[in-house]
Design a protein around this motif. Structure first.
Motif, PDB file in Angstrom:
ATOM      1  N   THR A   4      -1.799  -9.078   5.710  1.00  0.00           N
ATOM      2  CA  THR A   4      -1.346  -8.078   6.663  1.00  0.00           C
ATOM      3  C   THR A   4      -1.838  -8.460   8.051  1.00  0.00           C
ATOM      4  O   THR A   4      -2.995  -8.778   8.234  1.00  0.00           O
ATOM      5  CB  THR A   4      -1.884  -6.691   6.270  1.00  0.00           C
ATOM      6  OG1 THR A   4      -1.429  -6.390   4.955  1.00  0.00           O
ATOM      7  CG2 THR A   4      -1.386  -5.631   7.238  1.00  0.00           C
ATOM      8  N   SER A   6      -2.620  -7.406  11.920  1.00  0.00           N
ATOM      9  CA  SER A   6      -2.943  -6.190  12.650  1.00  0.00           C
ATOM     10  C   SER A   6      -3.167  -6.427  14.137  1.00  0.00           C
ATOM     11  O   SER A   6      -3.629  -5.555  14.832  1.00  0.00           O
ATOM     12  CB  SER A   6      -4.177  -5.528  12.040  1.00  0.00           C
ATOM     13  OG  SER A   6      -5.282  -6.398  12.153  1.00  0.00           O
ATOM     14  N   LYS A  34       8.128  -6.907   9.060  1.00  0.00           N
ATOM     15  CA  LYS A  34       7.555  -5.571   9.217  1.00  0.00           C
ATOM     16  C   LYS A  34       7.714  -4.786   7.919  1.00  0.00           C
ATOM     17  O   LYS A  34       8.790  -4.712   7.351  1.00  0.00           O
ATOM     18  CB  LYS A  34       8.228  -4.831  10.369  1.00  0.00           C
ATOM     19  CG  LYS A  34       7.521  -3.553  10.727  1.00  0.00           C
ATOM     20  CD  LYS A  34       8.007  -2.989  12.032  1.00  0.00           C
ATOM     21  CE  LYS A  34       7.151  -1.787  12.375  1.00  0.00           C
ATOM     22  NZ  LYS A  34       7.500  -1.250  13.674  1.00  0.00           N
ATOM     23  N   GLN A  35       6.605  -4.225   7.469  1.00  0.00           N
ATOM     24  CA  GLN A  35       6.556  -3.409   6.263  1.00  0.00           C
ATOM     25  C   GLN A  35       6.083  -2.015   6.661  1.00  0.00           C
ATOM     26  O   GLN A  35       5.579  -1.811   7.755  1.00  0.00           O
ATOM     27  CB  GLN A  35       5.577  -4.020   5.249  1.00  0.00           C
ATOM     28  CG  GLN A  35       5.802  -5.478   4.940  1.00  0.00           C
ATOM     29  CD  GLN A  35       7.082  -5.692   4.164  1.00  0.00           C
ATOM     30  OE1 GLN A  35       7.313  -5.033   3.163  1.00  0.00           O
ATOM     31  NE2 GLN A  35       7.912  -6.612   4.640  1.00  0.00           N
ATOM     32  N   ALA A  36       6.212  -1.054   5.762  1.00  0.00           N
ATOM     33  CA  ALA A  36       5.767   0.316   6.042  1.00  0.00           C
ATOM     34  C   ALA A  36       4.286   0.355   6.409  1.00  0.00           C
ATOM     35  O   ALA A  36       3.867   1.107   7.289  1.00  0.00           O
ATOM     36  CB  ALA A  36       6.040   1.208   4.841  1.00  0.00           C
ATOM     37  N   GLN A  37       3.466  -0.489   5.771  1.00  0.00           N
ATOM     38  CA  GLN A  37       2.021  -0.489   6.000  1.00  0.00           C
ATOM     39  C   GLN A  37       1.576  -1.448   7.099  1.00  0.00           C
ATOM     40  O   GLN A  37       0.386  -1.562   7.373  1.00  0.00           O
ATOM     41  CB  GLN A  37       1.278  -0.795   4.685  1.00  0.00           C
ATOM     42  CG  GLN A  37       1.490  -2.194   4.159  1.00  0.00           C
ATOM     43  CD  GLN A  37       2.765  -2.385   3.334  1.00  0.00           C
ATOM     44  OE1 GLN A  37       3.664  -1.563   3.371  1.00  0.00           O
ATOM     45  NE2 GLN A  37       2.855  -3.468   2.611  1.00  0.00           N
ATOM     46  N   GLY A  38       2.487  -2.144   7.751  1.00  0.00           N
ATOM     47  CA  GLY A  38       2.136  -3.079   8.812  1.00  0.00           C
ATOM     48  C   GLY A  38       2.944  -4.356   8.697  1.00  0.00           C
ATOM     49  O   GLY A  38       3.964  -4.405   8.035  1.00  0.00           O
ATOM     50  N   TRP A  39       2.470  -5.402   9.340  1.00  0.00           N
ATOM     51  CA  TRP A  39       3.160  -6.688   9.333  1.00  0.00           C
ATOM     52  C   TRP A  39       2.687  -7.538   8.158  1.00  0.00           C
ATOM     53  O   TRP A  39       1.502  -7.619   7.883  1.00  0.00           O
ATOM     54  CB  TRP A  39       2.921  -7.427  10.638  1.00  0.00           C
ATOM     55  CG  TRP A  39       3.653  -6.789  11.765  1.00  0.00           C
ATOM     56  CD1 TRP A  39       3.156  -5.873  12.637  1.00  0.00           C
ATOM     57  CD2 TRP A  39       5.017  -7.002  12.126  1.00  0.00           C
ATOM     58  NE1 TRP A  39       4.134  -5.500  13.518  1.00  0.00           N
ATOM     59  CE2 TRP A  39       5.285  -6.175  13.238  1.00  0.00           C
ATOM     60  CE3 TRP A  39       6.039  -7.801  11.630  1.00  0.00           C
ATOM     61  CZ2 TRP A  39       6.534  -6.140  13.858  1.00  0.00           C
ATOM     62  CZ3 TRP A  39       7.280  -7.761  12.244  1.00  0.00           C
ATOM     63  CH2 TRP A  39       7.522  -6.937  13.344  1.00  0.00           C
ATOM     64  N   LEU A  40       3.626  -8.208   7.517  1.00  0.00           N
ATOM     65  CA  LEU A  40       3.340  -9.082   6.390  1.00  0.00           C
ATOM     66  C   LEU A  40       3.566 -10.524   6.828  1.00  0.00           C
ATOM     67  O   LEU A  40       4.615 -10.856   7.383  1.00  0.00           O
ATOM     68  CB  LEU A  40       4.276  -8.731   5.229  1.00  0.00           C
ATOM     69  CG  LEU A  40       4.070  -9.463   3.925  1.00  0.00           C
ATOM     70  CD1 LEU A  40       2.741  -9.050   3.297  1.00  0.00           C
ATOM     71  CD2 LEU A  40       5.221  -9.143   2.982  1.00  0.00           C
TER      72      LEU A  40
END
Length: 72
Positions: A4, A6, A34-40
């Motif tokens: 992830t 940040s 971009k994912q729901a919990q942040g960048w992958l």
């Protein structure tokens, strides 16, 4: 490798990456999605794989990205 992300790169960091790319001796692509919990972050290091870009519904083969490149 998947992790992830940040933080954002500064312009100086981006330029350092660009300079390193000129010295590249093996295929290597980083894909940020971009994912729901942040960048992958996904790393690709083989000419035998394809990279899916879901936002534009396309897959790019590493072999096509590096067509004409001779690695030392």
């Amino acid at each position: 490798m998947i992790s992830t992300i940040s933080r954002r790169y500064s312009l100086d960091e981006y330029r350092a990456i660009e300079e390193k790319a000129e010295e590249q001796d093996e295929p290597f692509v980083e894909r940020y999605s971009k994912q729901a919990q942040g960048w992958l972050l996904s790393d690709f290091r083989s000419l035998e794989v394809s990279i899916s870009l879901d936002s534009v519904v396309i897959a790019l083969s590493m072999a096509e990205i590096y067509r004409g490149v001779v690695f030392e």
